[in-house]
Write a protein that holds these residues in place. Sequence first.
Motif, PDB file in Angstrom:
ATOM      1  N   LEU A 159      60.049  22.323 -11.266  1.00 11.97           N
ATOM      2  CA  LEU A 159      58.990  23.284 -10.948  1.00 11.97           C
ATOM      3  C   LEU A 159      59.490  24.698 -11.269  1.00 11.97           C
ATOM      4  CD1 LEU A 159      57.970  21.656  -7.558  1.00 11.97           C
ATOM      5  CD2 LEU A 159      56.522  21.781  -9.602  1.00 11.97           C
ATOM      6  N   ARG A 160      58.557  25.541 -11.740  1.00 13.83           N
ATOM      7  CA  ARG A 160      58.904  26.924 -12.093  1.00 13.83           C
ATOM      8  C   ARG A 160      58.193  27.891 -11.150  1.00 13.83           C
ATOM      9  NH1 ARG A 160      60.628  29.200 -16.818  1.00 13.83           N
ATOM     10  NH2 ARG A 160      60.576  27.135 -17.780  1.00 13.83           N
ATOM     11  N   VAL A 161      58.907  28.859 -10.627  1.00  9.07           N
ATOM     12  CA  VAL A 161      58.305  29.887  -9.762  1.00  9.07           C
ATOM     13  C   VAL A 161      57.613  30.909 -10.667  1.00  9.07           C
ATOM     14  CG1 VAL A 161      58.734  31.688  -8.055  1.00  9.07           C
ATOM     15  CG2 VAL A 161      60.093  29.574  -8.008  1.00  9.07           C
ATOM     16  N   VAL A 162      56.268  30.994 -10.585  1.00 10.97           N
ATOM     17  CA  VAL A 162      55.550  31.945 -11.445  1.00 10.97           C
ATOM     18  C   VAL A 162      54.983  33.133 -10.662  1.00 10.97           C
ATOM     19  CG1 VAL A 162      55.042  30.238 -13.235  1.00 10.97           C
ATOM     20  CG2 VAL A 162      53.380  30.605 -11.392  1.00 10.97           C
ATOM     21  N   ALA A 163      55.093  33.094  -9.339  1.00  2.12           N
ATOM     22  CA  ALA A 163      54.717  34.238  -8.496  1.00  2.12           C
ATOM     23  C   ALA A 163      55.429  34.052  -7.171  1.00  2.12           C
ATOM     24  CB  ALA A 163      53.210  34.287  -8.283  1.00  2.12           C
ATOM     25  N   SER A 164      55.858  35.160  -6.553  1.00  2.42           N
ATOM     26  CA  SER A 164      56.630  35.059  -5.318  1.00  2.42           C
ATOM     27  C   SER A 164      56.567  36.364  -4.547  1.00  2.42           C
ATOM     28  CB  SER A 164      58.094  34.752  -5.661  1.00  2.42           C
ATOM     29  OG  SER A 164      58.875  34.641  -4.488  1.00  2.42           O
ATOM     30  N   LYS A 165      56.365  36.283  -3.248  1.00  2.00           N
ATOM     31  CA  LYS A 165      56.494  37.474  -2.404  1.00  2.00           C
ATOM     32  C   LYS A 165      56.807  37.097  -0.968  1.00  2.00           C
ATOM     33  CE  LYS A 165      51.460  37.979  -2.140  1.00  2.00           C
ATOM     34  NZ  LYS A 165      50.351  38.805  -2.678  1.00  2.00           N
ATOM     35  N   ARG A 166      57.450  38.047  -0.277  1.00  2.00           N
ATOM     36  CA  ARG A 166      57.829  37.863   1.116  1.00  2.00           C
ATOM     37  C   ARG A 166      56.860  38.671   1.950  1.00  2.00           C
ATOM     38  NH1 ARG A 166      61.551  40.639   4.556  1.00  2.00           N
ATOM     39  NH2 ARG A 166      62.822  39.301   5.886  1.00  2.00           N
ATOM     40  N   ILE A 167      56.213  38.022   2.911  1.00  2.00           N
ATOM     41  CA  ILE A 167      55.229  38.696   3.754  1.00  2.00           C
ATOM     42  C   ILE A 167      55.421  38.247   5.202  1.00  2.00           C
ATOM     43  CG2 ILE A 167      53.514  38.932   1.901  1.00  2.00           C
ATOM     44  CD1 ILE A 167      52.058  36.511   3.046  1.00  2.00           C
TER      45      ILE A 167
ATOM     46  N   PHE B 108      46.516  34.179  -1.250  1.00  2.00           N
ATOM     47  CA  PHE B 108      47.700  35.058  -1.238  1.00  2.00           C
ATOM     48  C   PHE B 108      47.873  35.933  -2.475  1.00  2.00           C
ATOM     49  CE2 PHE B 108      49.218  31.764   1.838  1.00  2.00           C
ATOM     50  CZ  PHE B 108      49.486  32.625   2.894  1.00  2.00           C
ATOM     51  N   PHE B 109      47.339  35.517  -3.620  1.00  2.00           N
ATOM     52  CA  PHE B 109      47.633  36.247  -4.859  1.00  2.00           C
ATOM     53  C   PHE B 109      46.354  36.675  -5.567  1.00  2.00           C
ATOM     54  CE2 PHE B 109      51.396  33.614  -4.134  1.00  2.00           C
ATOM     55  CZ  PHE B 109      52.425  34.534  -4.326  1.00  2.00           C
ATOM     56  N   SER B 110      46.392  37.903  -6.106  1.00  2.00           N
ATOM     57  CA  SER B 110      45.271  38.386  -6.907  1.00  2.00           C
ATOM     58  C   SER B 110      45.474  37.942  -8.355  1.00  2.00           C
ATOM     59  CB  SER B 110      45.219  39.907  -6.849  1.00  2.00           C
ATOM     60  OG  SER B 110      46.259  40.442  -7.636  1.00  2.00           O
ATOM     61  N   GLY B 111      44.425  38.028  -9.148  1.00  2.00           N
ATOM     62  CA  GLY B 111      44.515  37.659 -10.558  1.00  2.00           C
ATOM     63  C   GLY B 111      45.610  38.429 -11.285  1.00  2.00           C
ATOM     64  N   LEU B 112      45.772  39.700 -10.910  1.00  2.00           N
ATOM     65  CA  LEU B 112      46.778  40.551 -11.562  1.00  2.00           C
ATOM     66  C   LEU B 112      48.204  40.050 -11.327  1.00  2.00           C
ATOM     67  CD1 LEU B 112      45.743  44.254 -10.836  1.00  2.00           C
ATOM     68  CD2 LEU B 112      46.172  43.221 -13.073  1.00  2.00           C
ATOM     69  N   GLU B 113      48.411  39.346 -10.205  1.00  2.00           N
ATOM     70  CA  GLU B 113      49.760  38.888  -9.862  1.00  2.00           C
ATOM     71  C   GLU B 113      50.080  37.547 -10.505  1.00  2.00           C
ATOM     72  OE1 GLU B 113      50.714  40.470  -5.456  1.00  2.00           O
ATOM     73  OE2 GLU B 113      48.892  39.254  -5.582  1.00  2.00           O
ATOM     74  N   LEU B 114      49.073  36.957 -11.170  1.00  2.00           N
ATOM     75  CA  LEU B 114      49.243  35.624 -11.746  1.00  2.00           C
ATOM     76  C   LEU B 114      49.240  35.719 -13.266  1.00  2.00           C
ATOM     77  CD1 LEU B 114      46.801  33.863  -9.302  1.00  2.00           C
ATOM     78  CD2 LEU B 114      49.283  33.589  -9.328  1.00  2.00           C
ATOM     79  N   VAL B 115      50.409  35.496 -13.855  1.00  2.00           N
ATOM     80  CA  VAL B 115      50.478  35.531 -15.312  1.00  2.00           C
ATOM     81  C   VAL B 115      50.979  34.186 -15.838  1.00  2.00           C
ATOM     82  CG1 VAL B 115      50.805  38.006 -15.449  1.00  2.00           C
ATOM     83  CG2 VAL B 115      52.802  36.529 -15.247  1.00  2.00           C
TER      84      VAL B 115
END
Length: 137
Positions: free
Chosen positions: A30-38, A130-137
């Motif tokens: 599996l590849r991490v394509v978006a990540s954040k700590r909240i 959790f993620f907006s379109g801008l954060e998903l590439v």
Amino acid sequence: VERTLSIIKPDATKRNLTGKIVAKFEDAGLRVVASKRIHLTQAQAGKFYAVHSERPFFGELTEFMASGPVVVQVLEGEGAIAKNREVMGATNPADAAAGTIRAEFAESVGENSVHGSDSPEAAAEEIAFFFSGLELV
Ligand code: ATP
Ligand code: MG
């Protein structure tokens, strides 16, 4: 390729296990394509886990999920939803197969270190939570 939503839960961030858990995902392909700590509020945790709102453990679950920071991630790969659930292991660590994240790291059925989407519909909904379109590439 498929994407799924993963959460590294407060019991795991507290014990500084984020890197070890991410390594398990990567080792499984599996590849991490978006990540954040909240840090969720209990209300936000309740909204996320709304499907469980009638369950007896709902209060305990939302309190736990708001008890410390979490790391929310989008994982990508062939069959990512099932693959992630496989590497997570069973909900109760006592039932989790050897080598799985929950077998190695989870403390109890409640404080079980990770969340993973359980269907394509849930994955789409949870990623958008959790993620907006801008954060998903
Ligand atoms: P998740 O949805 O977090 O990936 P799961 O799909 O394996 O886990 P669910 O049945 O969806 O398990 O339960 C959601 C979460 O609620 C569990 O991961 C756990 O943290 C908590 N939970 C489930 N059953 C119990 C229980 N009997 N007592 C306390 N907490 C529980
Ligand atoms: Mg679930």
